[in-house]
Design a protein around this motif. Structure first.
Motif, mmCIF file in Angstrom:
data_model
loop_
_atom_site.group_PDB
_atom_site.id
_atom_site.type_symbol
_atom_site.label_atom_id
_atom_site.label_comp_id
_atom_site.label_asym_id
_atom_site.label_seq_id
_atom_site.Cartn_x
_atom_site.Cartn_y
_atom_site.Cartn_z
ATOM 1 N N LEU A 64 0.820 -1.206 0.000
ATOM 2 C CA LEU A 64 0.000 0.000 0.000
ATOM 3 C C LEU A 64 0.859 1.263 0.000
ATOM 4 C CD1 LEU A 64 -2.798 -1.121 2.482
ATOM 5 C CD2 LEU A 64 -2.867 -1.083 -0.019
ATOM 6 N N VAL A 65 1.936 1.268 0.787
ATOM 7 C CA VAL A 65 2.830 2.437 0.807
ATOM 8 C C VAL A 65 3.523 2.585 -0.544
ATOM 9 C CG1 VAL A 65 4.918 3.394 1.882
ATOM 10 C CG2 VAL A 65 3.144 2.382 3.311
ATOM 11 N N THR A 66 3.948 1.473 -1.133
ATOM 12 C CA THR A 66 4.600 1.516 -2.440
ATOM 13 C C THR A 66 3.653 2.069 -3.503
ATOM 14 O OG1 THR A 66 6.001 -0.357 -1.854
ATOM 15 C CG2 THR A 66 5.786 0.132 -4.194
ATOM 16 N N LEU A 67 2.410 1.588 -3.505
ATOM 17 C CA LEU A 67 1.428 2.074 -4.478
ATOM 18 C C LEU A 67 1.128 3.560 -4.288
ATOM 19 C CD1 LEU A 67 -1.059 -0.935 -4.584
ATOM 20 C CD2 LEU A 67 0.537 -0.215 -6.366
ATOM 21 N N ALA A 68 1.023 3.996 -3.034
ATOM 22 C CA ALA A 68 0.766 5.414 -2.769
ATOM 23 C C ALA A 68 1.934 6.269 -3.270
ATOM 24 C CB ALA A 68 0.535 5.644 -1.282
ATOM 25 N N GLY A 69 3.152 5.833 -2.999
ATOM 26 C CA GLY A 69 4.329 6.569 -3.460
ATOM 27 C C GLY A 69 4.422 6.598 -4.974
ATOM 28 N N ALA A 70 4.120 5.474 -5.606
ATOM 29 C CA ALA A 70 4.160 5.419 -7.070
ATOM 30 C C ALA A 70 3.097 6.335 -7.675
ATOM 31 C CB ALA A 70 3.968 3.981 -7.549
ATOM 32 N N ALA A 71 1.901 6.331 -7.096
ATOM 33 C CA ALA A 71 0.825 7.190 -7.611
ATOM 34 C C ALA A 71 1.200 8.666 -7.474
ATOM 35 C CB ALA A 71 -0.473 6.901 -6.867
ATOM 36 N N LEU A 72 1.722 9.052 -6.320
ATOM 37 C CA LEU A 72 2.135 10.441 -6.134
ATOM 38 C C LEU A 72 3.247 10.829 -7.105
ATOM 39 C CD1 LEU A 72 2.082 10.780 -2.248
ATOM 40 C CD2 LEU A 72 0.576 11.933 -3.878
ATOM 41 N N SER A 73 4.188 9.930 -7.306
ATOM 42 C CA SER A 73 5.299 10.211 -8.226
ATOM 43 C C SER A 73 4.796 10.382 -9.658
ATOM 44 C CB SER A 73 6.339 9.092 -8.166
ATOM 45 O OG SER A 73 6.902 9.025 -6.887
ATOM 46 N N VAL A 74 3.905 9.520 -10.093
ATOM 47 C CA VAL A 74 3.353 9.617 -11.452
ATOM 48 C C VAL A 74 2.575 10.917 -11.615
ATOM 49 C CG1 VAL A 74 1.644 8.608 -13.032
ATOM 50 C CG2 VAL A 74 3.333 7.145 -11.906
ATOM 51 N N ILE A 75 1.767 11.257 -10.633
ATOM 52 C CA ILE A 75 1.023 12.521 -10.697
ATOM 53 C C ILE A 75 2.000 13.699 -10.776
ATOM 54 C CG2 ILE A 75 -0.487 14.076 -9.369
ATOM 55 C CD1 ILE A 75 -1.888 11.494 -8.337
ATOM 56 N N GLY A 76 3.062 13.625 -10.006
ATOM 57 C CA GLY A 76 4.072 14.681 -10.032
ATOM 58 C C GLY A 76 4.747 14.815 -11.375
ATOM 59 N N TRP A 77 5.096 13.694 -11.990
ATOM 60 C CA TRP A 77 5.748 13.748 -13.305
ATOM 61 C C TRP A 77 4.781 14.241 -14.374
ATOM 62 C CZ3 TRP A 77 10.597 14.286 -13.461
ATOM 63 C CH2 TRP A 77 11.422 13.686 -12.528
ATOM 64 N N ILE A 78 3.519 13.873 -14.249
ATOM 65 C CA ILE A 78 2.517 14.402 -15.189
ATOM 66 C C ILE A 78 2.387 15.915 -15.007
ATOM 67 C CG2 ILE A 78 0.043 14.423 -15.757
ATOM 68 C CD1 ILE A 78 0.062 11.380 -15.161
ATOM 69 N N GLY A 79 2.366 16.370 -13.760
ATOM 70 C CA GLY A 79 2.317 17.808 -13.491
ATOM 71 C C GLY A 79 3.538 18.521 -14.037
ATOM 72 N N TYR A 80 4.691 17.889 -13.934
ATOM 73 C CA TYR A 80 5.920 18.482 -14.478
ATOM 74 C C TYR A 80 5.854 18.566 -16.000
ATOM 75 C CZ TYR A 80 10.862 19.064 -15.580
ATOM 76 O OH TYR A 80 12.046 19.522 -16.075
ATOM 77 N N ALA A 81 5.373 17.503 -16.630
ATOM 78 C CA ALA A 81 5.288 17.460 -18.094
ATOM 79 C C ALA A 81 4.285 18.469 -18.635
ATOM 80 C CB ALA A 81 4.922 16.061 -18.563
ATOM 81 N N THR A 82 3.255 18.789 -17.838
ATOM 82 C CA THR A 82 2.240 19.759 -18.282
ATOM 83 C C THR A 82 2.519 21.157 -17.736
ATOM 84 O OG1 THR A 82 0.808 19.185 -16.427
ATOM 85 C CG2 THR A 82 0.463 17.990 -18.500
ATOM 86 N N SER A 83 3.724 21.372 -17.247
ATOM 87 C CA SER A 83 4.150 22.688 -16.713
ATOM 88 C C SER A 83 3.220 23.202 -15.621
ATOM 89 C CB SER A 83 4.262 23.710 -17.840
ATOM 90 O OG SER A 83 5.220 23.304 -18.779
ATOM 91 N N ASN A 84 2.894 22.331 -14.677
ATOM 92 C CA ASN A 84 2.054 22.708 -13.547
ATOM 93 C C ASN A 84 2.877 22.559 -12.266
ATOM 94 O OD1 ASN A 84 0.095 23.112 -11.625
ATOM 95 N ND2 ASN A 84 -1.397 21.734 -12.572
#
Length: 180
Positions: free
Chosen positions: A10-30
């Motif tokens: 569960l901790v791994t999945l939460a960390g992975a989800a946050l990281s993916v959201i962060g990289w998507i935000g970075y890619a969309t200049s947010n």
């Protein structure tokens, strides 16, 4: 299904989800989305992976006998209830359930430690008992027999242990209150 629901997963999945959201935000200049989610997501992901690498799943809890369920709540079975609760939860940083107890009893082999396979709540002679099945290729059955008198007393005063060898490389340990 049980491995997916482990705290490490569960901790791994939460960390992975946050990281993916962060990289998507970075890619969309947010930057409002990317900075905090990457900042928290990567350490959480690494922490989850660390948990997964040292994870010991709970021993299988077999269905309790109906008579044992009634006896479970008696005061005399408090230690055995605690023991069942302890071995049926996720453990981290250990090679086996009851590691320190087995080491103290000199029933430990560093290369092939005894592995608790299953736990069952039973009623034996009108008393609440716990049966634990260990897979133990590294510790011969004879050594378990040598420690039989001490096994019950080790967990609590007034307990006794009964041993059997259901198959080669396995030991069945039953802990129950001593008669009288």
């Amino acid at each position: 299904m049980l491995a997916i629901a482990s705290p490490g997963s569960l901790v791994t999945l939460a960390g992975a989800a946050l990281s993916v959201i962060g990289w998507i935000g970075y890619a969309t200049s947010n930057p409002n989305l990317s900075l905090p989610t990457i900042f928290y997501g990567i350490p959480i992901l690494l922490g989850g992976l660390a948990l997964k690498s040292s994870e010991l799943p709970p021993a299988e809890l077999l269905p309790a006998e109906s008579e044992a369920v009634a006896l479970r709540e008696e005061a005399s079975s408090k230690t055995l209830r605690k023991l069942v609760k302890d071995v049926t939860r996720w453990r981290y940083g250990q090679k086996a359930h009851l590691e320190s107890s087995l080491e103290a009893l000199k029933l430990w082999d560093e290369d092939q430690p005894p592995q608790l396979v299953s736990v069952a709540e039973r009623a034996i002679g009108g008393r609440y008992a716990v049966a634990m099945r260990f897979r133990c290729e590294g510790v011969p059955y004879e050594r378990w027999q040598d420690k039989q008198d001490r096994l019950g007393r080790f967990f609590d005063r007034g307990l006794r242990a009964e041993l059997s060898e259901p198959s080669k490389g396995e030991v069945l340990l039953e802990l129950l209150p001593a008669a009288g």
